[in-house]
Design a protein around this motif. Structure first.
Motif, PDB file in Angstrom:
ATOM      1  N   ASP A 149       0.829  -1.211   0.000  1.00  0.00           N
ATOM      2  CA  ASP A 149       0.000   0.000   0.000  1.00  0.00           C
ATOM      3  C   ASP A 149       0.862   1.259   0.000  1.00  0.00           C
ATOM      4  O   ASP A 149       0.582   2.233   0.693  1.00  0.00           O
ATOM      5  N   TRP A 150       1.924   1.237  -0.780  1.00  0.00           N
ATOM      6  CA  TRP A 150       2.881   2.348  -0.822  1.00  0.00           C
ATOM      7  C   TRP A 150       2.220   3.675  -1.179  1.00  0.00           C
ATOM      8  O   TRP A 150       2.692   4.744  -0.790  1.00  0.00           O
ATOM      9  N   TYR A 151       1.107   3.618  -1.900  1.00  0.00           N
ATOM     10  CA  TYR A 151       0.415   4.831  -2.345  1.00  0.00           C
ATOM     11  C   TYR A 151      -0.262   5.566  -1.187  1.00  0.00           C
ATOM     12  O   TYR A 151      -0.788   6.665  -1.373  1.00  0.00           O
ATOM     13  N   ASN A 152      -0.228   4.976   0.014  1.00  0.00           N
ATOM     14  CA  ASN A 152      -0.773   5.644   1.195  1.00  0.00           C
ATOM     15  C   ASN A 152       0.296   6.370   1.998  1.00  0.00           C
ATOM     16  O   ASN A 152       0.017   6.898   3.081  1.00  0.00           O
ATOM     17  N   TYR A 153       1.516   6.388   1.462  1.00  0.00           N
ATOM     18  CA  TYR A 153       2.642   7.043   2.134  1.00  0.00           C
ATOM     19  C   TYR A 153       3.142   8.194   1.268  1.00  0.00           C
ATOM     20  O   TYR A 153       3.516   7.992   0.100  1.00  0.00           O
ATOM     21  N   ALA A 154       3.182   9.380   1.838  1.00  0.00           N
ATOM     22  CA  ALA A 154       3.549  10.574   1.069  1.00  0.00           C
ATOM     23  C   ALA A 154       4.944  10.471   0.473  1.00  0.00           C
ATOM     24  O   ALA A 154       5.167  10.828  -0.692  1.00  0.00           O
ATOM     25  N   ASP A 155       5.908  10.010   1.252  1.00  0.00           N
ATOM     26  CA  ASP A 155       7.279   9.940   0.748  1.00  0.00           C
ATOM     27  C   ASP A 155       7.410   8.951  -0.402  1.00  0.00           C
ATOM     28  O   ASP A 155       8.085   9.229  -1.406  1.00  0.00           O
ATOM     29  N   LEU A 156       6.738   7.807  -0.295  1.00  0.00           N
ATOM     30  CA  LEU A 156       6.844   6.803  -1.351  1.00  0.00           C
ATOM     31  C   LEU A 156       6.157   7.262  -2.631  1.00  0.00           C
ATOM     32  O   LEU A 156       6.596   6.919  -3.736  1.00  0.00           O
ATOM     33  N   LEU A 157       5.096   8.044  -2.509  1.00  0.00           N
ATOM     34  CA  LEU A 157       4.458   8.622  -3.697  1.00  0.00           C
ATOM     35  C   LEU A 157       5.431   9.546  -4.431  1.00  0.00           C
ATOM     36  O   LEU A 157       5.500   9.544  -5.664  1.00  0.00           O
ATOM     37  N   VAL A 158       6.204  10.301  -3.672  1.00  0.00           N
ATOM     38  CA  VAL A 158       7.194  11.195  -4.291  1.00  0.00           C
ATOM     39  C   VAL A 158       8.291  10.392  -4.971  1.00  0.00           C
ATOM     40  O   VAL A 158       8.664  10.668  -6.121  1.00  0.00           O
ATOM     41  N   TYR A 159       8.811   9.380  -4.281  1.00  0.00           N
ATOM     42  CA  TYR A 159       9.878   8.575  -4.874  1.00  0.00           C
ATOM     43  C   TYR A 159       9.402   7.883  -6.154  1.00  0.00           C
ATOM     44  O   TYR A 159      10.145   7.807  -7.145  1.00  0.00           O
ATOM     45  N   HIS A 160       8.171   7.388  -6.131  1.00  0.00           N
ATOM     46  CA  HIS A 160       7.617   6.740  -7.323  1.00  0.00           C
ATOM     47  C   HIS A 160       7.490   7.740  -8.472  1.00  0.00           C
ATOM     48  O   HIS A 160       7.856   7.433  -9.619  1.00  0.00           O
ATOM     49  N   ALA A 161       7.002   8.929  -8.167  1.00  0.00           N
ATOM     50  CA  ALA A 161       6.825   9.946  -9.206  1.00  0.00           C
ATOM     51  C   ALA A 161       8.163  10.348  -9.824  1.00  0.00           C
ATOM     52  O   ALA A 161       8.275  10.483 -11.050  1.00  0.00           O
ATOM     53  N   LEU A 162       9.161  10.535  -9.000  1.00  0.00           N
ATOM     54  CA  LEU A 162      10.473  10.924  -9.508  1.00  0.00           C
ATOM     55  C   LEU A 162      11.078   9.817 -10.366  1.00  0.00           C
ATOM     56  O   LEU A 162      11.718  10.086 -11.392  1.00  0.00           O
ATOM     57  N   ASP A 163      10.877   8.586  -9.954  1.00  0.00           N
ATOM     58  CA  ASP A 163      11.392   7.467 -10.742  1.00  0.00           C
ATOM     59  C   ASP A 163      10.713   7.407 -12.109  1.00  0.00           C
ATOM     60  O   ASP A 163      11.346   7.101 -13.115  1.00  0.00           O
ATOM     61  N   ARG A 164       9.414   7.714 -12.141  1.00  0.00           N
ATOM     62  CA  ARG A 164       8.701   7.746 -13.421  1.00  0.00           C
ATOM     63  C   ARG A 164       9.244   8.863 -14.314  1.00  0.00           C
ATOM     64  O   ARG A 164       9.340   8.699 -15.541  1.00  0.00           O
ATOM     65  N   LEU A 165       9.579   9.987 -13.714  1.00  0.00           N
ATOM     66  CA  LEU A 165      10.168  11.074 -14.500  1.00  0.00           C
ATOM     67  C   LEU A 165      11.513  10.655 -15.082  1.00  0.00           C
ATOM     68  O   LEU A 165      11.843  10.988 -16.225  1.00  0.00           O
ATOM     69  N   LEU A 166      12.292   9.935 -14.292  1.00  0.00           N
ATOM     70  CA  LEU A 166      13.583   9.457 -14.786  1.00  0.00           C
ATOM     71  C   LEU A 166      13.416   8.578 -16.017  1.00  0.00           C
ATOM     72  O   LEU A 166      14.273   8.550 -16.896  1.00  0.00           O
ATOM     73  N   TRP A 167      12.289   7.856 -16.065  1.00  0.00           N
ATOM     74  CA  TRP A 167      12.034   6.984 -17.205  1.00  0.00           C
ATOM     75  C   TRP A 167      11.225   7.671 -18.288  1.00  0.00           C
ATOM     76  O   TRP A 167      10.772   7.050 -19.238  1.00  0.00           O
ATOM     77  N   GLY A 168      11.011   8.988 -18.135  1.00  0.00           N
ATOM     78  CA  GLY A 168      10.389   9.771 -19.195  1.00  0.00           C
ATOM     79  C   GLY A 168       8.877   9.817 -19.183  1.00  0.00           C
ATOM     80  O   GLY A 168       8.277  10.276 -20.162  1.00  0.00           O
ATOM     81  N   SER A 169       8.226   9.362 -18.103  1.00  0.00           N
ATOM     82  CA  SER A 169       6.770   9.326 -18.073  1.00  0.00           C
ATOM     83  C   SER A 169       6.206  10.412 -17.163  1.00  0.00           C
ATOM     84  O   SER A 169       5.998  10.181 -15.963  1.00  0.00           O
ATOM     85  N   ARG A 170       5.942  11.569 -17.724  1.00  0.00           N
ATOM     86  CA  ARG A 170       5.341  12.640 -16.942  1.00  0.00           C
ATOM     87  C   ARG A 170       3.918  12.304 -16.497  1.00  0.00           C
ATOM     88  O   ARG A 170       3.546  12.612 -15.357  1.00  0.00           O
ATOM     89  N   PRO A 171       3.078  11.678 -17.348  1.00  0.00           N
ATOM     90  CA  PRO A 171       1.707  11.347 -16.916  1.00  0.00           C
ATOM     91  C   PRO A 171       1.665  10.476 -15.654  1.00  0.00           C
ATOM     92  O   PRO A 171       0.844  10.709 -14.768  1.00  0.00           O
ATOM     93  N   GLU A 172       2.544   9.482 -15.578  1.00  0.00           N
ATOM     94  CA  GLU A 172       2.575   8.635 -14.389  1.00  0.00           C
ATOM     95  C   GLU A 172       3.020   9.424 -13.167  1.00  0.00           C
ATOM     96  O   GLU A 172       2.506   9.233 -12.062  1.00  0.00           O
ATOM     97  N   ALA A 173       3.985  10.312 -13.366  1.00  0.00           N
ATOM     98  CA  ALA A 173       4.467  11.145 -12.269  1.00  0.00           C
ATOM     99  C   ALA A 173       3.365  12.087 -11.795  1.00  0.00           C
ATOM    100  O   ALA A 173       3.188  12.310 -10.590  1.00  0.00           O
TER     101      ALA A 173
END
Length: 329
Positions: A149-173
């Motif tokens: 349930d990582w999506y219920n943690y603010a910090d993990l949501l940020v880490y996931h979003a940044l990782d998506r940006l690294l892979w070029g996916s702004r929509p996912e971020a």
């Protein structure tokens, strides 16, 4: 060697290291909230333990006041010190690279532009040893404990979003960013941890600012609907800075609508604040999504993002400069 020559060498060394990391120091709007950048550096430098070549975690809170974390603390502090122009950055980076293969741990690495696993895991702490009363621990991923349930943690949501940006996916971020804003209750990010403790974490405000800046660099427009959160986070961070020692206190509560700062100052929170407000890591990560570039996970070293000055060149230049100074003695 004269004091002047030593000072000149120290200053140039810091510039070289900052260049080799591909980072710069910025002046954000946080100045409006009287955040003292010089005191942030003062605090981090005061946490340095000479015998270990690393920073301790906290000041008075036990046992963290006698604990040194390779990651997250020193991994982040090494870059924060570089951003702040501190000569200690080179010492901490050297310790991390010589003894801990850089100090990466597969989670906060993403704040420095390094790819992380798609799955989030619970932490485990490897005991490295004890030096003059300080216990050295290395936080790593415990792959036997999956955080579903990582999506219920603010910090993990940020880490996931940044990782998506690294892979070029702004929509996912952007999707993670919007989920993050849903946790905001007007005072802070009321995620699973806060719901269980009634305590808000200051570093999560800094992470919001970090992601906001990264998405802005990626060309996102949705972030501007949440400028009020950005400004409130800056206000909270400013309140959390200790007026005497300069570090950032870790937590706060809300009492009758008023934010009450509490908790010790620590290295991790202060370092995240520095990286979020004063480094150009967010812009570099955001630009990867904007330009369509993707991260090559095989790239390792001090920095996996754009290098302004190659590290090998920096070391060669430093050695050359040192020889010149020695001849002038």
């Amino acid at each position: 060697m004269s004091g002047l020559r030593i000072s000149i060498l120290s200053v140039l060394l810091v510039f070289i290291i900052i260049g080799s990391l591909g980072i710069t120091s910025l002046v954000p709007s946080s100045n409006a909230y009287n955040l003292d950048k010089a005191m942030l550096r003062y605090f981090l430098e005061s946490q340095y333990v000479e015998d270990a070549g690393l920073l301790r975690a906290a000041t008075i809170a036990e046992p963290d006041n006698a604990t040194i974390y390779v990651a997250n603390d020193n991994l982040l502090a090494s870059r924060a010190l570089a951003v702040l122009g501190s000569p200690l950055a080179t010492k901490v980076l050297t310790t991390l690279n010589n003894n801990f293969s850089g100090g990466w741990n597969g989670k906060v690495d993403v704040l420095l532009g390094k790819d992380i696993p798609d799955t989030f895991y619970g932490p485990k702490y490897e005991v490295i040893g004890i030096i003059n009363g300080y216990t050295i621990l290395y936080e790593k991923n415990d792959e036997s404990v999956t955080i579903k349930d990582w999506y219920n943690y603010a910090d993990l949501l940020v880490y996931h979003a940044l990782d998506r940006l690294l892979w070029g996916s702004r929509p996912e971020a952007e999707k993670s960013f919007l989920n993050l804003t849903k946790l905001w209750d007007g005072y802070g990010f009321n995620d699973t941890v806060t719901k269980n403790t009634s305590v808000y974490a200051v570093y999560k405000c800094a992470l919001f600012i970090y992601l906001y800046r990264a998405l802005e660099a990626a060309g996102s427009n949705i972030i501007y609907d949440y400028k009020d959160i950005y400004e409130k986070c800056l206000e909270i961070i400013s309140k959390a800075q200790d007026p005497v020692k300069g570090g950032i206190h870790t937590d706060y509560r809300v009492v009758d609508g008023e934010i009450i700062i509490q908790g010790d100052m620590n290295t991790e929170t202060t370092s995240i604040v520095v990286l979020a407000l004063y480094s150009n890591y967010p812009e570099i990560i955001g630009m990867k999504a904007r330009t369509g570039q993707t991260l090559n996970p095989a790239i390792y070293g001090y920095e996996v993002l754009t290098i302004t000055i190659p590290y090998s060149f920096a070391i060669m230049f430093l050695a050359f400069f040192t020889r010149i100074v020695m001849k002038l003695m």
